[in-house]
Design an enzyme around this catalytic site. Sequence first.
Site, PDB file in Angstrom:
ATOM      1  N   ASP A 196     112.603  79.932 108.545  1.00  0.00           N
ATOM      2  CA  ASP A 196     112.871  78.671 107.848  1.00  0.00           C
ATOM      3  C   ASP A 196     111.471  78.457 106.978  1.00  0.00           C
ATOM      4  O   ASP A 196     111.514  77.647 106.256  1.00  0.00           O
ATOM      5  CB  ASP A 196     113.112  77.456 108.846  1.00  0.00           C
ATOM      6  CG  ASP A 196     113.322  76.048 108.163  1.00  0.00           C
ATOM      7  OD1 ASP A 196     114.453  76.100 107.281  1.00  0.00           O
ATOM      8  OD2 ASP A 196     112.667  75.398 108.252  1.00  0.00           O
ATOM      9  N   MET A 277     115.094  69.068 106.733  1.00  0.00           N
ATOM     10  CA  MET A 277     115.255  68.693 105.422  1.00  0.00           C
ATOM     11  C   MET A 277     114.648  69.854 104.621  1.00  0.00           C
ATOM     12  O   MET A 277     114.444  69.591 103.145  1.00  0.00           O
ATOM     13  CB  MET A 277     114.673  67.479 105.037  1.00  0.00           C
ATOM     14  CG  MET A 277     115.285  66.326 105.870  1.00  0.00           C
ATOM     15  SD  MET A 277     117.082  66.147 105.270  1.00  0.00           S
ATOM     16  CE  MET A 277     116.730  65.572 103.570  1.00  0.00           C
ATOM     17  N   ARG A 278     113.772  70.794 104.906  1.00  0.00           N
ATOM     18  CA  ARG A 278     113.323  71.712 104.271  1.00  0.00           C
ATOM     19  C   ARG A 278     113.969  72.513 103.450  1.00  0.00           C
ATOM     20  O   ARG A 278     113.703  72.689 102.031  1.00  0.00           O
ATOM     21  CB  ARG A 278     112.435  72.742 105.324  1.00  0.00           C
ATOM     22  CG  ARG A 278     111.576  73.718 104.490  1.00  0.00           C
ATOM     23  CD  ARG A 278     110.710  74.615 105.388  1.00  0.00           C
ATOM     24  NE  ARG A 278     109.672  73.819 106.094  1.00  0.00           N
ATOM     25  CZ  ARG A 278     109.436  73.716 107.046  1.00  0.00           C
ATOM     26  NH1 ARG A 278     110.426  74.094 108.081  1.00  0.00           N
ATOM     27  NH2 ARG A 278     108.335  72.839 107.603  1.00  0.00           N
ATOM     28  N   ALA A 279     115.220  72.782 103.757  1.00  0.00           N
ATOM     29  CA  ALA A 279     116.230  73.515 102.802  1.00  0.00           C
ATOM     30  C   ALA A 279     116.474  72.673 101.575  1.00  0.00           C
ATOM     31  O   ALA A 279     116.609  73.230 100.461  1.00  0.00           O
ATOM     32  CB  ALA A 279     117.327  74.003 103.529  1.00  0.00           C
ATOM     33  N   VAL A 282     113.210  72.811  99.328  1.00  0.00           N
ATOM     34  CA  VAL A 282     113.317  74.073  98.573  1.00  0.00           C
ATOM     35  C   VAL A 282     114.256  74.323  97.492  1.00  0.00           C
ATOM     36  O   VAL A 282     113.897  74.955  96.300  1.00  0.00           O
ATOM     37  CB  VAL A 282     113.142  75.240  99.752  1.00  0.00           C
ATOM     38  CG1 VAL A 282     113.337  76.536  99.109  1.00  0.00           C
ATOM     39  CG2 VAL A 282     112.106  75.528 100.814  1.00  0.00           C
TER      40      VAL A 282
END
Length: 669
Positions: A196, A277-279, A282
């Site tokens: 991730d 929430m990283r996706a 990104v």
Amino acid sequence: MSTPFPFTAVVGQDDLRLALLLNAVSPAVGGVLVRGEKGTAKSTAVRALSALLPEVAVVPGCRFSCDPAAPDPACPDGPHEAHAAGTGAQRPARMVELPVGASEDRLVGALDIERALAEGVKAFEPGLLADAHRGILYVDEVNLLHDHLVDLLLDAAAMGASYVEREGVSVRHAARFLLVGTMNPEEGELRPQLLDRFGLTVEVTASREPDQRVEVVRRRLAHDDDPAGFATRWAEEEAAVRARIVAARALLPSVRLGDGPLRQIAATCAAFEVDGMRADIVMARTATALAAWAGRTEVIAEDVRQAALLALPHRRRRNPFDAPGLDEDKLDETLEEFAGEDEGDPDPDSDPDGGGPGGGGGQPAPDSGPQDGATGARPEAGEDGAPQASGGAEQSPVRAAEPFRTKALSVPGLGEGAAGRRSRARTEHGRTTGSRRPRGALTKLHLAATVQAAAPHQRARGRSGPGLVVRRDDLRQATREGREGNLVLFVVDASGSMAARQRMSAVKGAVLSLLLDAYQRRDKVGLVTFRGRDAQVALPPTSSVDAAAARLESLPTGGRTPLAAGLLTAHEVLRVERLRDPARRALVVVVTDGRATGGPEPVALSARAARLFAAAGVASVVVDCESGPVRLGLAGQLAGDLGGTAVTLGELRADAIAGLVKDVRGRAA
């Protein structure tokens, strides 16, 4: 040094090229993880990228590549005065390679502990993170990198800084770089939480088109014959791509991400049940970089779609047996449902890469339903002892039962193998248990032991001030105890008796559960099976637990039980593996009901084979698969010959122990 292979001369690999270029445009995207089989030009493409990056201005003499226009105020070589943009020394952007066997000091840098203690001076030797600042940090075979190094690497990439804290001495410096990792999934997977942390991922495979393969060979041979001439032929295209990167970087701040595309991004991440929430972040950065790369100031739906194909496949992977990928039909449905009114008009013929529509960043996930020949129907194999043809009547493979959390199995004693999470070992990381004189460079100082060694000699050394006079002979290395990874070798009985009464489905479920446990504990795994008249190595020792799971799923059953052959084959596998990796200790897991019916004097021969493991001190566990009201206890006898322990399928469950404790406490109350 040979001329690098030109980036524009790499044949195919559109998704890889696009992902690398997007990170060159916007390093905030978070790097690229390149997954693919061996020999697919992964490393060639990554190494060629460095020639495309614009030159960087650095403060003269600064070992940490500070920008003259905005120098790092905490730079160990500072402080530096700020100058106008474009001033300072110009140099090409570096590409720094991190070897798999690198030490922690080589990665983050090393403090001169002797000078720090005696003089109070922060004498710091920069590491690879400092060298890679404002450039590329490339890790080949990143899945083989030790976990603690991966943690340090990804922390620095996320924070944009590297911290070295040791015995009260602190050093911090900027470390912003484009992180690129390559890996072959056959050699093991990265943990999902580490996957991730990479912004984008691409799957690379060799082309099956003869014409494209011919062109690959032609260009490779031309480069090898005349590297300089080959590079000259592609110099014009390289310059054009470099100029386009510079233009896209300049345009990037002007790109608008409207509410419509932003809702599409959020809806897509929610639809695919991506954790955290990283996706979303990104995808937003990637879509913006795609628009800048295409020369637009507005993000459109095609940018969001391409960003999803690059940023989401690896975030869908929950365990090592899940295939990475994305259902493109579901993706298109989600984008259509949440299409925003303020979104630009997407051109169906637009080309965000400038060399093809891309769109191949992910593949539809394979159907996880039952496959032909693996329906789990009751096998019709007979019990041991029934007259059968050579090798027995082979039955269709049965599907494994649902995996579960297993009890902790470990190798007794104290090892010195590769860092992991199974058995006790002397490691570089863990709790401090003592001290010793350093062998080579000092890496972990034991402060109390060092002071104790230096204290008796202060008068003889002429100490007159408050500082402690320390010499190299006084330094003591801390010895630490942590956990190591082991070689877990599964020896699985696939005979007819194991296939009876749907037992093999439960057995496969148990082995699959142990494989998941081995993945989490950073073990290598191997698989030996025996049935009919002999045994075979279904999978030599490897770090790829998903390869072991695939072999297990297709395992047929039937025939007699050559237990001795299985044990002897496993003993030979261990002998060869000890030559390759002598520090890694083994745990043998024999999955059987204990019967032995194959070969002459099967019972006596099996007992003699088992005693070889006991004589060599190999840790072993027998998973007793015997079922029914009448039990012969043969698995327990086998465990005694092996010098190991026996557990039933039920006792293998971690919750079985908790349930037993709860029941005992309830009765006592």
